[in-house]
Design a protein around this motif. Structure first.
Motif, PDB file in Angstrom:
ATOM      1  N   CYS A   1      -3.356  -6.409  -2.206  1.00  0.00           N
ATOM      2  CA  CYS A   1      -3.188  -5.235  -1.350  1.00  0.00           C
ATOM      3  C   CYS A   1      -3.035  -3.992  -2.225  1.00  0.00           C
ATOM      4  CB  CYS A   1      -1.991  -5.400  -0.423  1.00  0.00           C
ATOM      5  SG  CYS A   1      -0.417  -5.692  -1.219  1.00  0.00           S
ATOM      6  N   ARG A   2      -3.407  -2.857  -1.681  1.00  0.00           N
ATOM      7  CA  ARG A   2      -3.363  -1.610  -2.436  1.00  0.00           C
ATOM      8  C   ARG A   2      -2.086  -0.829  -2.134  1.00  0.00           C
ATOM      9  NH1 ARG A   2      -9.155  -0.251  -0.346  1.00  0.00           N
ATOM     10  NH2 ARG A   2      -8.357  -1.823   1.083  1.00  0.00           N
ATOM     11  N   VAL A   3      -1.566  -0.187  -3.169  1.00  0.00           N
ATOM     12  CA  VAL A   3      -0.339   0.592  -3.071  1.00  0.00           C
ATOM     13  C   VAL A   3      -0.621   2.017  -3.531  1.00  0.00           C
ATOM     14  CG1 VAL A   3       2.035   0.868  -3.880  1.00  0.00           C
ATOM     15  CG2 VAL A   3       1.106  -1.434  -3.486  1.00  0.00           C
ATOM     16  N   VAL A   4      -0.238   2.977  -2.717  1.00  0.00           N
ATOM     17  CA  VAL A   4      -0.308   4.386  -3.106  1.00  0.00           C
ATOM     18  C   VAL A   4       1.123   4.865  -3.279  1.00  0.00           C
ATOM     19  CG1 VAL A   4      -1.055   6.711  -2.494  1.00  0.00           C
ATOM     20  CG2 VAL A   4      -2.428   4.738  -1.779  1.00  0.00           C
ATOM     21  N   TYR A   5       1.458   5.328  -4.473  1.00  0.00           N
ATOM     22  CA  TYR A   5       2.818   5.789  -4.742  1.00  0.00           C
ATOM     23  C   TYR A   5       2.841   7.297  -4.904  1.00  0.00           C
ATOM     24  CZ  TYR A   5       7.416   6.387  -6.838  1.00  0.00           C
ATOM     25  OH  TYR A   5       8.715   6.797  -7.086  1.00  0.00           O
TER      26      TYR A   5
ATOM     27  N   LEU B   1       9.596   4.999 -12.507  1.00  0.00           N
ATOM     28  CA  LEU B   1       9.049   4.235 -13.616  1.00  0.00           C
ATOM     29  C   LEU B   1       8.529   2.864 -13.205  1.00  0.00           C
ATOM     30  CD1 LEU B   1      11.521   5.158 -16.497  1.00  0.00           C
ATOM     31  CD2 LEU B   1       9.089   5.737 -16.326  1.00  0.00           C
ATOM     32  N   GLN B   2       9.173   2.244 -12.224  1.00  0.00           N
ATOM     33  CA  GLN B   2       8.667   0.945 -11.780  1.00  0.00           C
ATOM     34  C   GLN B   2       7.242   1.077 -11.254  1.00  0.00           C
ATOM     35  OE1 GLN B   2      10.964  -1.854  -9.461  1.00  0.00           O
ATOM     36  NE2 GLN B   2      12.897  -0.933 -10.106  1.00  0.00           N
ATOM     37  N   TYR B   3       6.998   2.089 -10.436  1.00  0.00           N
ATOM     38  CA  TYR B   3       5.646   2.272  -9.901  1.00  0.00           C
ATOM     39  C   TYR B   3       4.687   2.818 -10.957  1.00  0.00           C
ATOM     40  CZ  TYR B   3       6.875   1.089  -5.108  1.00  0.00           C
ATOM     41  OH  TYR B   3       7.249   0.403  -3.980  1.00  0.00           O
ATOM     42  N   TRP B   4       5.178   3.636 -11.863  1.00  0.00           N
ATOM     43  CA  TRP B   4       4.345   4.150 -12.951  1.00  0.00           C
ATOM     44  C   TRP B   4       3.801   2.990 -13.794  1.00  0.00           C
ATOM     45  CZ3 TRP B   4       1.486   7.920 -14.567  1.00  0.00           C
ATOM     46  CH2 TRP B   4       1.220   8.106 -15.933  1.00  0.00           C
ATOM     47  N   LYS B   5       4.678   2.056 -14.134  1.00  0.00           N
ATOM     48  CA  LYS B   5       4.258   0.901 -14.937  1.00  0.00           C
ATOM     49  C   LYS B   5       3.289   0.013 -14.167  1.00  0.00           C
ATOM     50  CE  LYS B   5       8.488   0.963 -17.691  1.00  0.00           C
ATOM     51  NZ  LYS B   5       9.812   0.324 -17.957  1.00  0.00           N
ATOM     52  N   GLU B   6       3.513  -0.128 -12.860  1.00  0.00           N
ATOM     53  CA  GLU B   6       2.588  -0.903 -12.030  1.00  0.00           C
ATOM     54  C   GLU B   6       1.206  -0.249 -12.009  1.00  0.00           C
ATOM     55  OE1 GLU B   6       3.005  -3.844  -9.823  1.00  0.00           O
ATOM     56  OE2 GLU B   6       4.484  -4.088 -11.425  1.00  0.00           O
ATOM     57  N   SER B   7       1.174   1.083 -11.941  1.00  0.00           N
ATOM     58  CA  SER B   7      -0.113   1.790 -11.899  1.00  0.00           C
ATOM     59  C   SER B   7      -0.864   1.655 -13.215  1.00  0.00           C
ATOM     60  CB  SER B   7       0.098   3.273 -11.561  1.00  0.00           C
ATOM     61  OG  SER B   7       0.680   3.982 -12.636  1.00  0.00           O
ATOM     62  N   LEU B   8      -0.139   1.592 -14.322  1.00  0.00           N
ATOM     63  CA  LEU B   8      -0.786   1.407 -15.617  1.00  0.00           C
ATOM     64  C   LEU B   8      -1.316  -0.014 -15.770  1.00  0.00           C
ATOM     65  CD1 LEU B   8       1.721   3.273 -17.990  1.00  0.00           C
ATOM     66  CD2 LEU B   8      -0.426   4.127 -17.041  1.00  0.00           C
ATOM     67  N   ALA B   9      -0.570  -0.979 -15.233  1.00  0.00           N
ATOM     68  CA  ALA B   9      -0.977  -2.375 -15.354  1.00  0.00           C
ATOM     69  C   ALA B   9      -2.078  -2.751 -14.374  1.00  0.00           C
ATOM     70  CB  ALA B   9       0.239  -3.288 -15.143  1.00  0.00           C
TER      71      ALA B   9
ATOM     72  N   PRO C   1      -4.379  -0.422 -12.251  1.00  0.00           N
ATOM     73  CA  PRO C   1      -4.876   0.852 -11.723  1.00  0.00           C
ATOM     74  C   PRO C   1      -5.827   0.711 -10.539  1.00  0.00           C
ATOM     75  CG  PRO C   1      -5.932   0.322 -13.823  1.00  0.00           C
ATOM     76  CD  PRO C   1      -4.808  -0.644 -13.644  1.00  0.00           C
ATOM     77  N   GLN C   2      -6.470  -0.438 -10.389  1.00  0.00           N
ATOM     78  CA  GLN C   2      -7.365  -0.632  -9.252  1.00  0.00           C
ATOM     79  C   GLN C   2      -6.600  -0.903  -7.966  1.00  0.00           C
ATOM     80  OE1 GLN C   2     -10.619  -0.034  -9.713  1.00  0.00           O
ATOM     81  NE2 GLN C   2      -9.976   0.413 -11.809  1.00  0.00           N
ATOM     82  N   GLU C   3      -5.331  -1.270  -8.102  1.00  0.00           N
ATOM     83  CA  GLU C   3      -4.538  -1.636  -6.933  1.00  0.00           C
ATOM     84  C   GLU C   3      -3.356  -0.707  -6.697  1.00  0.00           C
ATOM     85  OE1 GLU C   3      -3.431  -5.660  -7.673  1.00  0.00           O
ATOM     86  OE2 GLU C   3      -5.449  -6.452  -7.327  1.00  0.00           O
ATOM     87  N   VAL C   4      -2.953   0.045  -7.693  1.00  0.00           N
ATOM     88  CA  VAL C   4      -1.805   0.946  -7.551  1.00  0.00           C
ATOM     89  C   VAL C   4      -2.218   2.349  -7.986  1.00  0.00           C
ATOM     90  CG1 VAL C   4       0.586   1.436  -8.178  1.00  0.00           C
ATOM     91  CG2 VAL C   4      -0.200  -0.943  -8.009  1.00  0.00           C
ATOM     92  N   MET C   5      -2.159   3.283  -7.058  1.00  0.00           N
ATOM     93  CA  MET C   5      -2.503   4.682  -7.313  1.00  0.00           C
ATOM     94  C   MET C   5      -1.221   5.492  -7.398  1.00  0.00           C
ATOM     95  SD  MET C   5      -4.888   7.167  -4.947  1.00  0.00           S
ATOM     96  CE  MET C   5      -5.432   8.787  -5.500  1.00  0.00           C
ATOM     97  N   PHE C   6      -1.031   6.200  -8.499  1.00  0.00           N
ATOM     98  CA  PHE C   6       0.189   6.983  -8.726  1.00  0.00           C
ATOM     99  C   PHE C   6      -0.123   8.459  -8.506  1.00  0.00           C
ATOM    100  CE2 PHE C   6       3.569   9.097 -10.962  1.00  0.00           C
ATOM    101  CZ  PHE C   6       4.659   8.231 -10.922  1.00  0.00           C
TER     102      PHE C   6
END
Length: 326
Positions: free
Chosen positions: A149-153, A203-211, A213-218
């Motif tokens: 699933c995709r996450v937009v933070y 930072l939790q979401y920032w690290k998720e977006s780096l790991a 990027p196709q699923e987590v947009m920061f």
């Protein structure tokens, strides 16, 4: 805290209520905001919502095509909900019959475990679901990061986020003494605020977006303010509903930005009146309180230079070496 974390991992609505109550009794609680906060797995949560949020990790069932809008409080949640909803539903409804004309964005996109997002109710929603949360990744089911699933933070420059938090909590209180700016500032800098510490949340979401990027947009609130057209295009592509060439030529992107703008939403009748009670009637969230100013840099009208400098030093210390800057 590691011991508490290992104990809380197994808590769920299937666990005997006495065990859950016994665990809650061991957790630190703080007064000071409009409602008390309890520290659960290193995150301060409103005490009256604690049981619901404890159940999310073990009982929320994410789906592969879910879209989760994750935000730090007072960072543009209402705006992001309106944008994502309008973008993702534009093939089914246009700007003349959008549910946003008669419903506050907070109701159109339910919060996981709160505000229309009871876990049983969420199970009945058809896919793809558009959902929201203020919870950090550590309090969401591990499957959120594995099922696809995709996450937009969305987060916000901390000084502006703080000022918005302070104003909002004072509007929520019913009959209680106002929270002073100094008290609120000290708690915020200690990390004691709803869903805080804010630096851990970011930072939790920032690290998720780096790991992933196709699923987590920061996103940062300031990006939407400075260039909404670009952000809306990026958001549509990320949600796998990019604007077609025809839509671009006919001005649909501009229409989305205009329809969901701060001023447009604030001027709708549904967002001028009404609201919802929370915490057994102890607080009342007015729809109008979700649209205060929305200005970047408004903190200078409330905080002293000394406060601003202290917050900047804190941000520099907490985010040093992470690549995340404000």
């Amino acid at each position: 805290m590691a011991q508490v974390e290992s104990e809380t991992k197994g808590s769920s609505t299937n666990e005997p209520e006495s065990n859950t109550e016994a665990l809650i009794a061991t957790l630190p609680t703080r007064e000071g905001w409009s409602t008390p906060l309890t520290l659960y797995n290193n995150c301060w949560l409103r005490s009256h919502m604690l049981r619901r949020f404890m159940a999310v990790r073990d009982n929320f069932k994410p789906r592969r095509d879910d879209i989760i809008l994750a935000t730090h409080p007072k960072s543009g949640t209402t705006w992001l909900k309106a944008l994502a909803f309008t973008i993702s539903t534009r093939s089914r409804c246009d700007f003349t019959d959008s549910p946003l004309l008669t419903n506050n964005p907070q109701r159109v996109v339910p919060f996981i475990g709160a505000m229309g997002g009871d876990l049983d109710v969420l199970e009945t929603l058809p896919s793809p679901r558009l959902l929201a949360t203020h919870l950090p990744p550590s309090l969401l089911p591990p499957a959120v990061s594995t099922v696809g699933c995709r996450v937009v933070y969305l987060c916000r420059e901390p000084k502006d986020a703080f000022v918005s938090r302070w104003h909002f909590d004072n509007k929520m209180g019913k009959g209680g003494a106002p929270i002073t700016l100094d008290d609120a500032f000290n708690m915020f800098c200690e990390g004691v605020s709803p869903f805080g510490p804010f630096w851990d949340h970011y930072l939790q979401y920032w690290k998720e977006s780096l790991a992933r990027p196709q699923e987590v947009m920061f996103l940062k609130y300031e990006e939407i303010v400075s260039d909404p057209l670009t952000v809306v295009r990026k958001l549509a592509s990320f949600l796998d509903v990019p604007f077609t060439e025809e839509e671009e030529k006919s001005g649909v992107v501009d229409q989305v930005v205009s329809f969901c703008s701060f001023e447009s939403l604030r001027n709708l009748d549904v967002n001028k009146t009404g609201g919802a009670e929370r915490a057994g009637g102890k607080i009342f969230i007015q729809h109008s309180s979700l649209f205060r100013k929305g200005k970047v840099g408004d903190w200078v009208n409330h905080m002293s230079n000394e406060m601003g400098e202290k917050m900047d030093r804190l941000v520099e210390e907490k985010f040093k070496g992470t690549g995340l800057e404000f």
